[in-house]
Design a protein around this motif. Structure first.
Motif, PDB file in Angstrom:
ATOM      1  N   HIS A 104     -73.206  46.357 -13.936  1.00 55.60           N
ATOM      2  CA  HIS A 104     -71.883  46.778 -14.439  1.00 55.60           C
ATOM      3  C   HIS A 104     -71.772  46.842 -16.072  1.00 55.60           C
ATOM      4  CE1 HIS A 104     -70.781  44.054 -10.508  1.00 55.60           C
ATOM      5  NE2 HIS A 104     -70.559  45.504 -10.386  1.00 55.60           N
ATOM      6  N   CYS A 105     -70.822  47.351 -16.282  1.00 54.57           N
ATOM      7  CA  CYS A 105     -70.391  47.647 -17.810  1.00 54.57           C
ATOM      8  C   CYS A 105     -68.856  47.310 -17.674  1.00 54.57           C
ATOM      9  CB  CYS A 105     -70.605  48.981 -18.358  1.00 54.57           C
ATOM     10  SG  CYS A 105     -70.272  49.177 -20.085  1.00 54.57           S
ATOM     11  N   VAL A 106     -68.260  46.486 -18.591  1.00 54.19           N
ATOM     12  CA  VAL A 106     -67.008  46.321 -18.661  1.00 54.19           C
ATOM     13  C   VAL A 106     -66.879  46.086 -20.318  1.00 54.19           C
ATOM     14  CG1 VAL A 106     -67.514  43.810 -18.511  1.00 54.19           C
ATOM     15  CG2 VAL A 106     -65.041  44.814 -17.988  1.00 54.19           C
ATOM     16  N   TRP A 107     -65.253  46.316 -20.601  1.00 46.77           N
ATOM     17  CA  TRP A 107     -64.863  46.091 -21.878  1.00 46.77           C
ATOM     18  C   TRP A 107     -63.872  44.887 -21.753  1.00 46.77           C
ATOM     19  CZ3 TRP A 107     -66.787  50.555 -20.661  1.00 46.77           C
ATOM     20  CH2 TRP A 107     -67.786  51.157 -21.146  1.00 46.77           C
ATOM     21  N   TRP A 108     -64.012  43.765 -22.052  1.00 44.71           N
ATOM     22  CA  TRP A 108     -63.193  42.721 -21.774  1.00 44.71           C
ATOM     23  C   TRP A 108     -62.148  42.772 -22.786  1.00 44.71           C
ATOM     24  CZ3 TRP A 108     -63.631  40.762 -17.376  1.00 44.71           C
ATOM     25  CH2 TRP A 108     -64.794  40.428 -16.874  1.00 44.71           C
ATOM     26  N   HIS A 109     -61.001  42.201 -22.378  1.00 42.07           N
ATOM     27  CA  HIS A 109     -59.769  42.010 -23.136  1.00 42.07           C
ATOM     28  C   HIS A 109     -59.747  40.474 -23.571  1.00 42.07           C
ATOM     29  CE1 HIS A 109     -59.116  45.921 -21.403  1.00 42.07           C
ATOM     30  NE2 HIS A 109     -57.849  46.087 -22.546  1.00 42.07           N
ATOM     31  N   ASN A 110     -59.736  40.058 -24.827  1.00 44.35           N
ATOM     32  CA  ASN A 110     -59.799  39.093 -25.123  1.00 44.35           C
ATOM     33  C   ASN A 110     -58.594  38.100 -25.764  1.00 44.35           C
ATOM     34  OD1 ASN A 110     -62.779  38.388 -24.577  1.00 44.35           O
ATOM     35  ND2 ASN A 110     -62.971  39.760 -26.149  1.00 44.35           N
ATOM     36  N   GLU A 111     -57.581  38.942 -25.415  1.00 47.74           N
ATOM     37  CA  GLU A 111     -56.075  38.051 -25.869  1.00 47.74           C
ATOM     38  C   GLU A 111     -55.158  38.095 -24.522  1.00 47.74           C
ATOM     39  OE1 GLU A 111     -55.727  42.384 -24.927  1.00 47.74           O
ATOM     40  OE2 GLU A 111     -57.137  41.391 -26.157  1.00 47.74           O
ATOM     41  N   ILE A 112     -54.382  36.954 -24.815  1.00 41.66           N
ATOM     42  CA  ILE A 112     -53.466  36.523 -23.487  1.00 41.66           C
ATOM     43  C   ILE A 112     -52.497  37.854 -23.294  1.00 41.66           C
ATOM     44  CG2 ILE A 112     -51.494  35.363 -22.653  1.00 41.66           C
ATOM     45  CD1 ILE A 112     -52.768  33.124 -24.357  1.00 41.66           C
ATOM     46  N   TYR A 116     -47.682  40.039 -17.956  1.00 44.12           N
ATOM     47  CA  TYR A 116     -48.082  39.499 -16.498  1.00 44.12           C
ATOM     48  C   TYR A 116     -48.723  37.942 -16.559  1.00 44.12           C
ATOM     49  CZ  TYR A 116     -46.878  44.369 -15.692  1.00 44.12           C
ATOM     50  OH  TYR A 116     -46.299  45.453 -15.460  1.00 44.12           O
ATOM     51  N   ASN A 117     -48.752  37.477 -17.478  1.00 42.08           N
ATOM     52  CA  ASN A 117     -49.408  36.154 -17.508  1.00 42.08           C
ATOM     53  C   ASN A 117     -50.863  35.828 -17.288  1.00 42.08           C
ATOM     54  OD1 ASN A 117     -49.369  33.234 -17.966  1.00 42.08           O
ATOM     55  ND2 ASN A 117     -48.820  32.719 -16.031  1.00 42.08           N
ATOM     56  N   ILE A 118     -51.636  36.826 -18.052  1.00 40.53           N
ATOM     57  CA  ILE A 118     -52.974  37.047 -17.659  1.00 40.53           C
ATOM     58  C   ILE A 118     -53.961  36.292 -18.786  1.00 40.53           C
ATOM     59  CG2 ILE A 118     -55.000  38.502 -17.077  1.00 40.53           C
ATOM     60  CD1 ILE A 118     -52.993  40.576 -16.463  1.00 40.53           C
ATOM     61  N   GLU A 119     -54.802  35.151 -18.551  1.00 43.02           N
ATOM     62  CA  GLU A 119     -55.659  34.655 -19.241  1.00 43.02           C
ATOM     63  C   GLU A 119     -56.849  35.432 -19.646  1.00 43.02           C
ATOM     64  OE1 GLU A 119     -54.848  31.902 -21.157  1.00 43.02           O
ATOM     65  OE2 GLU A 119     -53.082  31.387 -20.267  1.00 43.02           O
ATOM     66  N   PRO A 120     -57.240  35.336 -20.965  1.00 41.28           N
ATOM     67  CA  PRO A 120     -58.423  36.129 -21.054  1.00 41.28           C
ATOM     68  C   PRO A 120     -59.809  35.329 -20.665  1.00 41.28           C
ATOM     69  CG  PRO A 120     -57.764  34.986 -23.188  1.00 41.28           C
ATOM     70  CD  PRO A 120     -56.632  34.810 -22.028  1.00 41.28           C
ATOM     71  N   PRO A 121     -60.836  35.903 -20.593  1.00 37.68           N
ATOM     72  CA  PRO A 121     -61.030  37.457 -20.512  1.00 37.68           C
ATOM     73  C   PRO A 121     -60.571  38.239 -19.322  1.00 37.68           C
ATOM     74  CG  PRO A 121     -63.135  36.439 -20.237  1.00 37.68           C
ATOM     75  CD  PRO A 121     -62.124  35.339 -20.233  1.00 37.68           C
ATOM     76  N   TRP A 122     -60.107  39.352 -19.467  1.00 38.97           N
ATOM     77  CA  TRP A 122     -59.687  40.132 -18.440  1.00 38.97           C
ATOM     78  C   TRP A 122     -59.895  41.392 -18.761  1.00 38.97           C
ATOM     79  CZ3 TRP A 122     -55.663  43.664 -19.518  1.00 38.97           C
ATOM     80  CH2 TRP A 122     -55.083  43.828 -20.489  1.00 38.97           C
ATOM     81  N   ALA A 123     -60.191  42.388 -17.630  1.00 43.88           N
ATOM     82  CA  ALA A 123     -60.542  43.830 -17.817  1.00 43.88           C
ATOM     83  C   ALA A 123     -59.400  44.648 -17.118  1.00 43.88           C
ATOM     84  CB  ALA A 123     -61.867  43.874 -16.876  1.00 43.88           C
ATOM     85  N   SER A 124     -59.403  45.789 -17.594  1.00 48.93           N
ATOM     86  CA  SER A 124     -58.380  46.722 -17.232  1.00 48.93           C
ATOM     87  C   SER A 124     -58.888  47.883 -16.575  1.00 48.93           C
ATOM     88  CB  SER A 124     -57.660  47.315 -18.485  1.00 48.93           C
ATOM     89  OG  SER A 124     -56.718  48.387 -18.156  1.00 48.93           O
ATOM     90  N   ALA A 125     -58.558  48.426 -15.521  1.00 49.53           N
ATOM     91  CA  ALA A 125     -58.946  49.582 -14.672  1.00 49.53           C
ATOM     92  C   ALA A 125     -58.603  50.846 -15.565  1.00 49.53           C
ATOM     93  CB  ALA A 125     -58.327  49.757 -13.359  1.00 49.53           C
ATOM     94  N   MET A 126     -57.497  50.733 -16.361  1.00 49.88           N
ATOM     95  CA  MET A 126     -56.965  51.588 -17.107  1.00 49.88           C
ATOM     96  C   MET A 126     -58.189  52.156 -18.151  1.00 49.88           C
ATOM     97  SD  MET A 126     -53.576  52.841 -19.257  1.00 49.88           S
ATOM     98  CE  MET A 126     -53.395  53.840 -20.498  1.00 49.88           C
ATOM     99  N   ALA A 127     -58.456  51.145 -18.786  1.00 54.25           N
ATOM    100  CA  ALA A 127     -59.568  51.106 -19.831  1.00 54.25           C
ATOM    101  C   ALA A 127     -60.765  51.539 -19.483  1.00 54.25           C
ATOM    102  CB  ALA A 127     -59.925  49.730 -20.597  1.00 54.25           C
ATOM    103  N   GLN A 128     -61.626  50.912 -17.985  1.00 53.25           N
ATOM    104  CA  GLN A 128     -62.413  51.566 -17.416  1.00 53.25           C
ATOM    105  C   GLN A 128     -62.649  53.018 -17.114  1.00 53.25           C
ATOM    106  OE1 GLN A 128     -64.186  48.122 -18.357  1.00 53.25           O
ATOM    107  NE2 GLN A 128     -65.542  49.124 -16.598  1.00 53.25           N
ATOM    108  N   TYR A 181     -53.433  45.927 -15.140  1.00 51.83           N
ATOM    109  CA  TYR A 181     -53.344  44.609 -15.326  1.00 51.83           C
ATOM    110  C   TYR A 181     -53.598  43.496 -14.099  1.00 51.83           C
ATOM    111  CZ  TYR A 181     -50.900  46.400 -19.466  1.00 51.83           C
ATOM    112  OH  TYR A 181     -50.449  47.104 -20.581  1.00 51.83           O
ATOM    113  N   PRO A 182     -54.904  43.162 -13.973  1.00 50.66           N
ATOM    114  CA  PRO A 182     -55.207  42.336 -12.725  1.00 50.66           C
ATOM    115  C   PRO A 182     -54.537  40.988 -12.695  1.00 50.66           C
ATOM    116  CG  PRO A 182     -56.908  42.130 -14.357  1.00 50.66           C
ATOM    117  CD  PRO A 182     -55.933  43.013 -14.963  1.00 50.66           C
ATOM    118  N   SER A 183     -52.999  41.074 -12.478  1.00 51.42           N
ATOM    119  CA  SER A 183     -52.295  39.834 -12.499  1.00 51.42           C
ATOM    120  C   SER A 183     -52.243  39.239 -11.009  1.00 51.42           C
ATOM    121  CB  SER A 183     -50.992  40.173 -12.937  1.00 51.42           C
ATOM    122  OG  SER A 183     -50.499  41.229 -12.396  1.00 51.42           O
ATOM    123  N   ASP A 184     -51.686  37.977 -11.184  1.00 53.99           N
ATOM    124  CA  ASP A 184     -51.381  37.226  -9.875  1.00 53.99           C
ATOM    125  C   ASP A 184     -49.956  36.797 -10.047  1.00 53.99           C
ATOM    126  OD1 ASP A 184     -51.011  35.921  -7.455  1.00 53.99           O
ATOM    127  OD2 ASP A 184     -52.282  34.317  -8.387  1.00 53.99           O
TER     128      ASP A 184
END
Length: 309
Positions: A104-112, A116-128, A181-184
């Motif tokens: 895999h290759c991913v560009w992580w987002h390291n900010e909250i 959508y209340n997502i804690e880092p690190p998280w990935a974005s399909a739009m970015a990918q 935004y991979p939120s829950d």
């Protein structure tokens, strides 16, 4: 009102040619957003855009990819060497901030993400997806196989479920979705999903891999079958979690051009139907309604929080 408008492509200009050409939407009218201090950011010493995260400057993958599309469109028209060097500088930064292994290759987002209340690190399909599109264009310019491999690994990460730290969401009601935004609970953002699809479409054009095409058709069907859920009657919604109306700029410069491209890719009437409908709704009265709602809603939310105490 916003005056910028992306250039529409005539029917038939989007093809399955492996030579990608410029990006599906001309993002150059948005170049004004890259002026210093628009987002509290600037450009680094090599001309790569940065934005501010709580007062600290940093690189944002989507921001760099979209700037890369602007540069690429200019380079195709002018062949300017300085423009190509700027594209290479963007690529170098993306290479530095990526996380890559054998699969895999991913560009992580390291900010909250507070929306959508997502804690880092998280990935974005739009970015990918956008980075796949940028890497493939750079691959076709530079001929470096590693760039193609990175694009393939980026796609493989897009197959990882949200529950496992990825971006792919399965819903009995909606089908297979790629989350910006991979939120829950899931957010189901429309524009981010479509940008992700553009990246997969590019990958299929370059590789002709039928498994990628099968996945692409599955994802296109998800958009087709759920597009009506984003129709507010007189405007479009940004997502399905909060169902907030998009701003005027988004309706005009993102949703409508995206649907026009999807129609060109698929000839599916539903994409043209909503592109034309939402374009007809770009009226002064609707713009005023949306503007008022964006002023009123934050105050309503604030009042609800006070009442809840």
């Amino acid at each position: 009102m916003e005056e910028n408008k992306h250039i529409k492509l005539p029917l038939g200009t989007v093809s399955l040619s492996p030579e990608l050409g410029s990006y599906y939407i001309d993002m150059r009218p948005a170049k004004i957003h890259y002026q210093p201090n628009i987002w509290g950011g600037d450009f680094d010493q090599n001309g790569v855009p940065r934005i501010s995260f709580k007062g600290e400057l940093g690189y944002f993958p989507i921001n760099i990819a979209q700037y890369g599309f602007m540069l690429h469109a200019e380079w195709l028209e002018t062949g300017n060497i300085e423009t190509l060097e700027l594209m290479k500088s963007c690529l170098n930064v993306l290479e530095e901030i990526k996380t890559e292994n054998n699969d895999h290759c991913v560009w992580w987002h390291n900010e909250i993400n507070y929306r959508y209340n997502i804690e880092p690190p998280w990935a974005s399909a739009m970015a990918q997806g956008e980075l796949i599109s940028f890497y493939l264009r750079m691959y076709q310019i530079l001929g470096e196989t590693d760039l193609l491999n990175t694009a393939l690994k980026s796609y493989e990460f897009m197959r990882v479920n949200v529950s496992e730290g990825g971006v792919r969401q399965y819903s009995e009601d909606l089908g297979t979705w790629l989350e910006e935004y991979p939120s829950d609970p899931p957010s189901f953002v429309l524009n981010g999903f479509i940008y992700a699809i553009f990246g997969i479409y590019d990958l299929y054009r370059v590789t002709r891999n039928e498994l990628i095409n099968e996945d692409l058709q599955r994802l296109l069907n998800t958009v087709k079958n759920n597009l009506s859920k984003f129709d507010a009657g007189f405007w479009s919604y940004y997502d399905l979690q909060k169902k907030e109306l998009v701003r005027y700029y988004y309706q005009k410069n993102v949703h409508i051009p995206q649907l026009n491209v999807l129609y060109q890719l698929t000839n599916e009437p539903v994409f043209l139907k909503y592109a034309e409908k939402w374009e007809r709704q770009l009226t002064s009265i609707n713009y005023l309604i949306v503007k008022i709602m964006y002023r009123v809603l934050p105050r309503v939310r604030k009042l609800k929080k006070l009442i809840s105490f």
